[in-house]
Design a protein around this motif. Structure first.
Motif, PDB file in Angstrom:
ATOM      1  N   LEU A 114       0.818  -1.213   0.000  1.00 49.91           N
ATOM      2  CA  LEU A 114       0.000   0.000   0.000  1.00 49.91           C
ATOM      3  C   LEU A 114       0.852   1.264   0.000  1.00 49.91           C
ATOM      4  CD1 LEU A 114      -2.656  -1.128   2.633  1.00 49.91           C
ATOM      5  CD2 LEU A 114      -2.938  -1.034   0.149  1.00 49.91           C
ATOM      6  N   LEU A 115       2.106   1.142   0.435  1.00 48.06           N
ATOM      7  CA  LEU A 115       2.974   2.307   0.543  1.00 48.06           C
ATOM      8  C   LEU A 115       3.283   2.924  -0.817  1.00 48.06           C
ATOM      9  CD1 LEU A 115       4.485   3.849   2.793  1.00 48.06           C
ATOM     10  CD2 LEU A 115       6.481   2.433   2.297  1.00 48.06           C
ATOM     11  N   GLY A 116       3.136   2.155  -1.889  1.00 45.45           N
ATOM     12  CA  GLY A 116       3.451   2.685  -3.211  1.00 45.45           C
ATOM     13  C   GLY A 116       2.344   3.508  -3.829  1.00 45.45           C
ATOM     14  N   LEU A 117       1.138   3.476  -3.268  1.00 40.76           N
ATOM     15  CA  LEU A 117       0.009   4.203  -3.861  1.00 40.76           C
ATOM     16  C   LEU A 117       0.238   5.716  -3.946  1.00 40.76           C
ATOM     17  CD1 LEU A 117      -3.067   2.298  -2.402  1.00 40.76           C
ATOM     18  CD2 LEU A 117      -2.261   2.321  -4.768  1.00 40.76           C
ATOM     19  N   PRO A 118       0.804   6.394  -2.913  1.00 41.57           N
ATOM     20  CA  PRO A 118       1.007   7.851  -3.046  1.00 41.57           C
ATOM     21  C   PRO A 118       1.937   8.242  -4.186  1.00 41.57           C
ATOM     22  CG  PRO A 118       1.193   7.173  -0.752  1.00 41.57           C
ATOM     23  CD  PRO A 118       1.146   5.923  -1.564  1.00 41.57           C
ATOM     24  N   TYR A 149      11.396   1.476  -5.407  1.00 38.30           N
ATOM     25  CA  TYR A 149      10.297   0.706  -4.827  1.00 38.30           C
ATOM     26  C   TYR A 149      10.028  -0.555  -5.651  1.00 38.30           C
ATOM     27  CZ  TYR A 149       5.528  -0.279  -3.232  1.00 38.30           C
ATOM     28  OH  TYR A 149       4.401  -0.884  -2.736  1.00 38.30           O
ATOM     29  N   THR A 150       9.924  -0.401  -6.962  1.00 36.40           N
ATOM     30  CA  THR A 150       9.646  -1.563  -7.810  1.00 36.40           C
ATOM     31  C   THR A 150      10.833  -2.522  -7.875  1.00 36.40           C
ATOM     32  OG1 THR A 150      10.316  -0.264  -9.761  1.00 36.40           O
ATOM     33  CG2 THR A 150       7.958  -0.343  -9.219  1.00 36.40           C
ATOM     34  N   SER A 151      12.046  -2.000  -7.732  1.00 38.38           N
ATOM     35  CA  SER A 151      13.207  -2.890  -7.762  1.00 38.38           C
ATOM     36  C   SER A 151      13.184  -3.858  -6.577  1.00 38.38           C
ATOM     37  CB  SER A 151      14.503  -2.082  -7.763  1.00 38.38           C
ATOM     38  OG  SER A 151      14.680  -1.400  -6.536  1.00 38.38           O
ATOM     39  N   PHE A 152      12.652  -3.394  -5.430  1.00 40.02           N
ATOM     40  CA  PHE A 152      12.509  -4.304  -4.285  1.00 40.02           C
ATOM     41  C   PHE A 152      11.594  -5.474  -4.649  1.00 40.02           C
ATOM     42  CE2 PHE A 152       9.739  -5.594  -0.775  1.00 40.02           C
ATOM     43  CZ  PHE A 152      10.673  -6.114   0.108  1.00 40.02           C
ATOM     44  N   ARG A 166      10.866  -6.474  -7.609  1.00 35.93           N
ATOM     45  CA  ARG A 166      11.474  -7.246  -8.702  1.00 35.93           C
ATOM     46  C   ARG A 166      12.431  -8.294  -8.130  1.00 35.93           C
ATOM     47  NH1 ARG A 166      13.265  -3.234 -11.149  1.00 35.93           N
ATOM     48  NH2 ARG A 166      11.491  -2.875 -12.512  1.00 35.93           N
ATOM     49  N   ARG A 167      13.242  -7.893  -7.163  1.00 28.33           N
ATOM     50  CA  ARG A 167      14.163  -8.849  -6.543  1.00 28.33           C
ATOM     51  C   ARG A 167      13.399  -9.906  -5.741  1.00 28.33           C
ATOM     52  NH1 ARG A 167      16.938  -3.998  -5.492  1.00 28.33           N
ATOM     53  NH2 ARG A 167      16.143  -3.992  -3.336  1.00 28.33           N
ATOM     54  N   TRP A 168      12.349  -9.459  -5.023  1.00 30.22           N
ATOM     55  CA  TRP A 168      11.558 -10.423  -4.253  1.00 30.22           C
ATOM     56  C   TRP A 168      10.884 -11.440  -5.167  1.00 30.22           C
ATOM     57  CZ3 TRP A 168       6.154 -10.803  -4.603  1.00 30.22           C
ATOM     58  CH2 TRP A 168       5.573 -11.731  -3.740  1.00 30.22           C
ATOM     59  N   ALA A 169      10.282 -10.984  -6.241  1.00 25.63           N
ATOM     60  CA  ALA A 169       9.626 -11.903  -7.177  1.00 25.63           C
ATOM     61  C   ALA A 169      10.646 -12.849  -7.799  1.00 25.63           C
ATOM     62  CB  ALA A 169       8.901 -11.110  -8.268  1.00 25.63           C
ATOM     63  N   GLY A 170      11.841 -12.361  -8.078  1.00 30.40           N
ATOM     64  CA  GLY A 170      12.875 -13.231  -8.631  1.00 30.40           C
ATOM     65  C   GLY A 170      13.261 -14.342  -7.663  1.00 30.40           C
ATOM     66  N   ARG A 171      13.329 -14.007  -6.360  1.00 31.08           N
ATOM     67  CA  ARG A 171      13.648 -15.044  -5.369  1.00 31.08           C
ATOM     68  C   ARG A 171      12.510 -16.059  -5.243  1.00 31.08           C
ATOM     69  NH1 ARG A 171      15.572 -10.524  -2.419  1.00 31.08           N
ATOM     70  NH2 ARG A 171      13.638 -10.504  -1.183  1.00 31.08           N
ATOM     71  N   VAL A 172      11.270 -15.583  -5.267  1.00 25.05           N
ATOM     72  CA  VAL A 172      10.139 -16.497  -5.126  1.00 25.05           C
ATOM     73  C   VAL A 172      10.037 -17.424  -6.339  1.00 25.05           C
ATOM     74  CG1 VAL A 172       7.622 -16.629  -4.984  1.00 25.05           C
ATOM     75  CG2 VAL A 172       8.859 -14.944  -3.618  1.00 25.05           C
ATOM     76  N   LEU A 173      10.198 -16.859  -7.532  1.00 25.43           N
ATOM     77  CA  LEU A 173      10.063 -17.643  -8.766  1.00 25.43           C
ATOM     78  C   LEU A 173      11.360 -18.323  -9.170  1.00 25.43           C
ATOM     79  CD1 LEU A 173       7.905 -15.098 -10.810  1.00 25.43           C
ATOM     80  CD2 LEU A 173       7.119 -17.095  -9.519  1.00 25.43           C
TER      81      LEU A 173
END
Length: 426
Positions: free
Chosen positions: A28-32, A63-66, A68-75
């Motif tokens: 939710l922090l990215g909405l502003p 913000y999106t790079s965080f 991106r790295r998280w999704a890369g670790r999960v996938l």
């Protein structure tokens, strides 16, 4: 599956559910950032929008790079950043690059979608776990109140309620067990869908890399031709010109001064020997005969024997690389070892060669002072350009104080004949 494995997997799923719930406010922090970034575009006309847009875009990309790295670790796959690089550092150029970059608008679309998916995929597993736990707690709460139990016994409600609540709780726990890892992967796939480079961007980046590689290859070939021309002009050609002059003078003196003619002929023979030696050195610089005759193994061992420092060669190949790749690998190692002798201050070096996963891997290390880098115009930069012609890569690990390890990789296939499987010190 043993009880220990079941408990361990249960802890892992509970941890995943807790992390998903903790990730919800971060989503939710990215909405502003959405209205702030959209506000920056019309304000560009009054100049104040330029720093606002650049600042908000930088925050959005961090913000999106965080994620991106998280999704890369999960996938379990790397998701590279898709952003374009500005042609120069001017603010207006950067604004133009940001505004016309499709990745910027994909990031903007990701922010609200990430908030929705983060809440759904973060809250749902935690809610299922809590619902399942509550189903087993409710009967205990009933039993703790004796009056309620007595009342239920009178009205014959207790047996059905006691059975129904744990049953529903078990169904909730089963759903939570199934949904927890899948919710994280579903959220990661949403992030990959918007944050990974598109097929068009990937193709464009690949074309750019190939264009740069082609330009570097053309420059390297031109430099190599100039070197060969210079060596021929200053070396063998000069020797042959001197040889022709000596033979002409000897021809004139042969009748009236045979002794002087004999001395000139001796000089001409010496010049011919020197010209032949220089031509041989030039040929070795183009393609060493030992490389053609004995392959990369023999050529690298011969190179190590001629090196002023002790060099250990450890090479295991199940065949020979293609001739152009073999030549590129040889000269890359030769240039690296030359840099070791000139600049590293090392007392020994080593070379390791392997072929794994369709790539020829070379590692050259030394125990010198370190601090090596691929600076423009340097030897390592030349090696990088040589390898780029074959879609190869160069990596340098050289902390100050040493040691230095240079890693090279070249995609290639090997012949079916095994060339070597040995190691030794030269």
């Amino acid at each position: 599956m043993t009880d220990h494995d079941l408990v361990r997997r249960g802890r892992v799923r509970l941890t995943q559910a807790a992390l998903g719930l903790a990730r919800t406010p971060l989503c939710l922090l990215g909405l502003p950032l959405v209205p702030l970034q959209l506000l920056g575009y019309p304000l560009i006309l009054v100049t104040v929008g330029v720093p606002i847009l650049l600042l908000v875009t930088a925050l959005a990309r961090r913000y999106t790079s965080f994620f991106r790295r998280w999704a890369g670790r999960v996938l379990e796959q790397e998701i590279p950043p898709p952003y374009r690089r500005p042609a120069n550092r001017g603010p207006m150029t950067r604004v133009r690059t940001v505004a016309t970059d499709p990745a910027t608008w994909r990031d903007l679309a990701f922010l609200p979608l990430n908030a929705i998916s983060g809440v759904v995929f973060g809250v749902a597993p935690a809610a299922l776990w809590l619902g399942g736990a509550f189903g087993f707690v409710v009967p205990l709460l009933w039993l703790a109140n004796a009056r309620v139990v007595e009342y239920n016994l009178i009205h014959h409600d207790t047996p059905g309620s006691f059975v129904l609540a744990p049953l529903v709780g078990g169904l909730y726990l089963a759903a939570a067990w199934w949904a927890t890892p899948r919710a994280a992967r579903a959220h990661a796939k949403v992030a990959r869908w918007l944050l990974a480079p598109s097929a068009t961007a990937t193709l464009t980046d690949r074309v750019r890399v190939l264009a740069d590689s082609r330009a570097d290859t053309v420059d390297a070939q031109a430099a190599e031709l100039r070197r060969i021309e210079r060596d021929l002009h200053d070396g063998a050609q000069a020797r042959l010109v001197a040889l022709g002059l000596s033979l002409g003078m000897a021809e004139e003196l042969l009748a009236r001064d045979p002794k002087a003619a004999q001395e000139l002929l001796a000089e001409a023979r010496q010049s011919s020997n020197q010209a032949l030696a220089e031509l041989r050195d030039l040929v070795r610089g183009i393609h060493p005969p030992v490389l053609a005759d004995r392959g990369l193994d023999g050529a690298l061992r011969a190179l190590a024997l001629a090196h002023p420092l002790p060099v250990e060669v450890d090479l295991e190949l199940a065949g020979r690389p293609e001739a152009p790749v073999e030549s590129a690998a040889y000269f890359a190692v030769a240039e690296t070892l030359t840099n070791v002798a000139k600049h590293s201050g090392a007392t020994d070096a080593w070379v390791r060669v392997r072929h794994e996963g369709g790539r020829l891997s070379l590692m050259i290390g030394d125990n010198g002072r370190g601090g090596a880098e691929a600076s423009p115009g340097g030897g390592l930069r030349g090696i990088e350009r040589r390898l780029a012609a074959f879609d190869g890569t160069l990596g340098i690990a050289s902390p100050v104080g040493g040691p230095t390890i240079v890693t090279m990789e070249l995609p290639c296939e090997l012949s079916s004949v095994k060339t070597s499987s040995s190691s030794g010190t030269a």
